[in-house]
Scaffold this active site. Structure first.
Site, PDB file in Angstrom:
ATOM      1  N   ASP A  68      -7.921   4.846  -3.405  1.00  0.00           N
ATOM      2  CA  ASP A  68      -9.052   5.120  -2.509  1.00  0.00           C
ATOM      3  C   ASP A  68     -10.102   5.973  -3.218  1.00  0.00           C
ATOM      4  O   ASP A  68     -10.221   7.184  -2.993  1.00  0.00           O
ATOM      5  CB  ASP A  68      -8.554   5.831  -1.250  1.00  0.00           C
ATOM      6  CG  ASP A  68      -7.625   4.957  -0.426  1.00  0.00           C
ATOM      7  OD1 ASP A  68      -7.554   3.750  -0.692  1.00  0.00           O
ATOM      8  OD2 ASP A  68      -6.952   5.498   0.473  1.00  0.00           O
ATOM      9  N   ASP A 124       0.835  -1.202   0.000  1.00  0.00           N
ATOM     10  CA  ASP A 124       0.000   0.000   0.000  1.00  0.00           C
ATOM     11  C   ASP A 124       0.871   1.254   0.000  1.00  0.00           C
ATOM     12  O   ASP A 124       2.018   1.241   0.472  1.00  0.00           O
ATOM     13  CB  ASP A 124      -0.907  -0.014   1.229  1.00  0.00           C
ATOM     14  CG  ASP A 124      -2.222   0.703   0.994  1.00  0.00           C
ATOM     15  OD1 ASP A 124      -2.316   1.459   0.015  1.00  0.00           O
ATOM     16  OD2 ASP A 124      -3.164   0.493   1.785  1.00  0.00           O
ATOM     17  N   GLU A 129       3.642   5.201  -3.398  1.00  0.00           N
ATOM     18  CA  GLU A 129       3.985   6.353  -4.232  1.00  0.00           C
ATOM     19  C   GLU A 129       5.367   6.954  -3.919  1.00  0.00           C
ATOM     20  O   GLU A 129       6.025   7.337  -4.895  1.00  0.00           O
ATOM     21  CB  GLU A 129       2.903   7.426  -4.092  1.00  0.00           C
ATOM     22  CG  GLU A 129       1.520   7.013  -4.542  1.00  0.00           C
ATOM     23  CD  GLU A 129       0.720   6.289  -3.446  1.00  0.00           C
ATOM     24  OE1 GLU A 129       1.203   6.198  -2.301  1.00  0.00           O
ATOM     25  OE2 GLU A 129      -0.368   5.806  -3.752  1.00  0.00           O
TER      26      GLU A 129
END
Length: 869
Positions: free
Chosen positions: A560, A491, A494
């Site tokens: 999300d 998760d 980035e």
């Protein structure tokens, strides 16, 4: 950074004034001397050429994308008047010594791409006190061109021609500077930092209104569709600008940071309007304007500082990187998208096989709270005959150990190895969420801290450092993989919300490597697991990506996102563009991550979008549900939703022989599973314009239902083929728009004539038995072929040749199906196969069962022919 363009003209620029002064032919390149610097034209393959322009001593020493050792191709260079011509087998490069521009031509001499005169620029600049260059390249873009790719964006754009984009990595946005054109070429803009695509340089002066200064009160914004109320500490900005000509204009709204609202109103018309708890900082759009003055309104979070810019849409495609060390791009060409992507992957790394189980259903929610909770959920799936292969543990299993620490808190997970073994006994695999910002106060973090493996002044580990990669894998292996974990959910890779800007990394100044962090997270896990145990194929679900990441066994998802119809439609476009960047495996949170709360379990309107999303998810490369603070199991939504979901689950599992074989084509031939129509119908202009249709493999045309309450939907069937309605068997001519029935339990689905489609039995998990008894559907009307692939379903023995191929060929003229001799073998492969051949033709009956003639064939591996009378 957004305002860098305001002062570019004040800085020394190398561009249109650059003149040719000479050239030198080297063994691997043509070096062209310019008045300032050297431009190298470097053949990478018969279908790929790299252009690098260096100035002074600046140079990027690291090669992060092209890691494969490929022999340079044969090429020749000659002079033809004012042209230098570099000729390869499949393409040529023409450099004009007078204009300084480059044309790219195919083997027949036809130009497929040209630089724009004066469009190659290098501008001296600096970042964090370090010298750099602003690199810019403009290409000519004909009016009939369609441009796709650049990764995964939430702006709802499909054809990216003239769209302005800011390429950074944030939640729900994946920036990959690779595009594909309907003209048959691809461009990799070879930069590792921030990039602007089609930058809009005209700034609109915005004034913050006094009535909205962050207070918790509503502000009214008037539009042609009515009054909108804005609150929750948002601010209203207004401004004016003037354009000289009627035409189409490109706008970029950059809010500077993540936000919850994108709202741009021009002359009372909403041009951008999107809401979600998380939205990327920048968004672009196109709009038609008349010459004269125009008014704008912008709404954003009070703490953000919006910048609105515009350009008139021109016949060009532009890349600009403000933190570069050279101008560097690669052009790929092929007779179709598959050739372009295959060439790109051959240079940047081919795609390893996913395990068979990864193509089954992934059950995920936020979140399961104990090992017992996980096991009981899979047991309920089995009890209800709902197929499932993977169950996922989201965050916070770490409990007392601290945020992001890859270690089970034994309070709720007292025997991790034990509950994972129970999952395995239920024929399910276990995936777990892992982060790269683990609590520095934790016991696990001590090994990182003692070796200075965190980015200074940051919660994120410095994954660029090889020592960090090794330490990170060792922590995952010791605390998770050794217990039986099968798959990784990486998760916030980035790292979350563009966190490298302004930081110093092991590679150096973060701005130079701003897009590349997810590449190294995937590298650390892929290489670590492969070195530890080659009996499990590495399977990584990750939120971000960069060019070349496909070589590390990764699957991406769209972050999300919200749950409404607009968001759903945006995901389809996002996934199709992502698939054209060489990344073959992608998925979403079915039903949206942010959902409508407790009403979702009884609200029939939400049930409709959830069911439609689920149907589409069955035709994503990876089939996965997820939701924030939500119980996502099918039975939580009542019997009707559960029944409709079961139908799609059963179909997905029947299609596993087809899907797994397509997965082999991805790995061995450079193919793509989720195929925008430009990949197969590039000459059909109507097909190119379909943002909600795509091919799933080579057989299926998928057209998800994207509106509420409809009983039928319009589907364009590409020309040059006949098509079959999968559900009814009716045969239809291509090149027309048809009305497809949309009952609540099915998705519009068509099969191309000439397809050979293998279908297995309904199973509860992917590896229930060998694929030795299959229904083979032959969709008549054109010649066809299909290669059935099978191996052990996991491990890397296929890389050693341990697999089987069974080629099928249909000859329409002779009415003969040929099953050729079986090729290859693997341990415990079936001794024989039973193929029930179903002939699907114009006279096919109604219903999914297709009650037409069947022939049962025993196949022992020798060539066999079956004639259809």
């Amino acid at each position: 950074m957004n305002r860098v363009f305001l002062f570019l003209l004040l800085m020394p620029t190398i561009g249109a004034a650059q003149s040719y002064t000479g050239h030198r032919l080297q063994t691997d390149r043509l070096s062209v001397s310019l008045t300032d610097g050297v431009m190298d034209i470097i053949p990478l393959s018969d279908r790929a050429v790299r252009v690098q322009w260096h100035k002074g001593q600046l140079k990027e020493e690291r090669e992060l994308i092209f890691t494969e050792k490929v022999s340079p191709p044969a090429f020749s260079v000659n002079e033809a008047g004012s042209k230098l011509v570099l000729k390869l087998k499949d393409m040529s490069v023409f450099f004009d010594k007078r204009s300084g521009t480059i044309d790219y031509r195919d083997a027949r001499g036809k130009i497929f791409l040209s630089e724009k005169a004066g469009g190659r620029k290098l501008t001296e600049s600096s970042v964090a006190g370090e010298p750099c260059l602003v690199a810019e390249q403009r290409f000519i873009s004909p009016a009939d061109e369609h441009v796709f790719g650049l990764g995964q964006f939430q702006d709802g754009q499909f054809n990216l021609r003239n769209i302005s984009r800011k390429l950074i990595q944030v939640n729900s946005q994946i920036a990959i500077p690779f595009l594909y054109s309907s003209k048959g070429y691809g461009i990799l803009w070879h930069q590792y930092g921030l990039t602007y695509f089609n930058p809009a340089d005209n700034i609109v002066s915005l004034e913050k209104q006094n009535g909205a200064t962050g207070e918790n009160k509503e502000v009214e914004v008037t539009t042609t569709s009515g009054t909108q109320r804005v609150s929750q500490q948002q601010s209203l900005y207004t401004g004016k600008f003037k354009v000289e000509r009627d035409g189409e204009y490109s706008f970029m709204l950059d809010l500077g940071d993540m936000d919850s609202r994108h709202l741009l109103i021009i002359d009372g018309v909403s041009c951008i309007d999107q809401s979600n708890l998380w939205l990327p900082p920048a968004v672009g759009t196109l709009t038609q304007l008349k010459a004269g003055e125009h008014t704008v309104q912008v709404v954003c979070r009070a703490s953000n500082k919006p910048v609105l810019s515009w350009n008139m849409a021109e016949n060009e495609t532009t890349f600009r990187s403000p933190n570069a060390r050279a101008l560097d791009y690669v052009v790929f060409h092929g007779k179709n998208a598959d050739e372009v992507i295959a060439t790109y992957r051959n240079l940047s790394g081919n795609v390893p096989m996913l395990p068979l189980w990864a193509y089954g259903f992934w059950q995920c929610r936020e979140r399961y709270t104990s090992g017992k909770h996980l096991v009981s959920t899979v047991e309920e799936f089995r009890k209800r005959n709902l197929p499932v292969d993977v169950i996922v543990q989201d965050w916070q299993y770490w409990g007392k150990h601290g945020w992001g620490v890859p270690q089970f808190d034994t309070t709720n997970y007292p025997d991790p190895a034990g509950f994972i073994r129970q999952l395995h006994d239920l024929n399910a695999r276990f995936s777990i969420s892992v982060w790269e910002n683990l609590d520095k106060k934790s016991e696990v973090a001590k090994d990182y801290i003692s070796a200075n493996l965190y980015i200074p002044n940051s919660p994120w580990i410095d994954i660029f450092n090889p020592a960090t990669q090794k330490t990170h894998w060792n922590a995952l292996d010791k605390n998770l993989f050794s217990l039986g974990v099968d798959s990784w959910w990486m998760d916030a890779t980035e790292p979350e919300n563009d966190a490298l800007a302004g930081k110093q990394t092991w590679f150096g100044t973060g701005e130079f490597y701003r897009l590349t962090y997810p590449l190294f997270v995937s590298k650390a896990v892929y290489e670590g697991q492969r070195a530890t145990n080659d009996q499990k194929r590495v399977t990584i679900l990750t939120r971000s990506a960069f060019a070349g990441q496909q070589r590390f066994g990764t699957i991406n998802w769209s972050g999300d996102i919200g749950w409404n119809w607009d968001t759903f439609r945006r995901q389809i476009k996002a996934g199709l563009n992502f698939s054209l960047t060489g990344m073959p495996f992608w998925t979403t949170d079915i039903g949206g991550f942010f959902r409508p709360g407790a009403t979702q379990y009884t609200d029939e309107k939400y049930h409709e979008i959830l069911t439609r999303w689920f149907q589409w998810g069955a035709f994503n490369p990876v089939f996965r549900i997820h939701g924030y603070q939500t119980e996502t199991e099918p039975w939580k939504y009542g019997e009707k939703v559960e029944s409709d979901m079961r139908k799609m689950l059963n179909l997905r599992y029947r299609l596993l022989p087809y899907i797994y074989s397509e997965g082999w084509q991805v790995s061995s031939k450079g193919s793509t599973m989720m195929r925008p129509l430009v990949m197969d119908f590039s000459e059909d202009s109507r097909a190119l314009a379909q943002p909600y249709e795509y091919m799933f493999g080579r057989a299926f045309l998928v057209a998800p239902v994207t509106e509420a309450g409809i009983k039928e939907s319009s589907v364009y069937l590409p020309g040059g083929n006949d098509w079959y309605d999968f559900w009814t068997g009716s045969r239809l001519k291509g090149g027309q728009t048809v009305k497809a029935k949309t009952p609540a339990d099915q998705i519009p689905l068509f099969v191309k004539a000439g397809s050979i489609l293998p279908l297995g039995k309904v199973t509860q998990y992917a590896t229930v038995k060998a694929m030795d008894s299959l229904e083979i559907r032959v969709y008549r009307g054109a010649n066809g072929k299909f290669t059935l692939y099978a191996d052990e379903g996991d491990n890397y023995n296929y890389e050693k040749g341990k697999y089987r191929l069974i080629p099928f060929t249909w000859n329409e003229q002779k009415n003969i199906l040929t099953i050729d001799a079986m090729k290859g073998d693997y341990p415990d492969a079936p001794g024989r196969y039973v193929f029930d051949v179903v002939w699907v033709s114009r006279s096919a009956g109604k219903g999914d069962s297709l009650p037409v003639r069947k022939e049962s064939i025993i196949y022992n591996g020798a060539r066999i022919q079956v004639k259809r009378n």
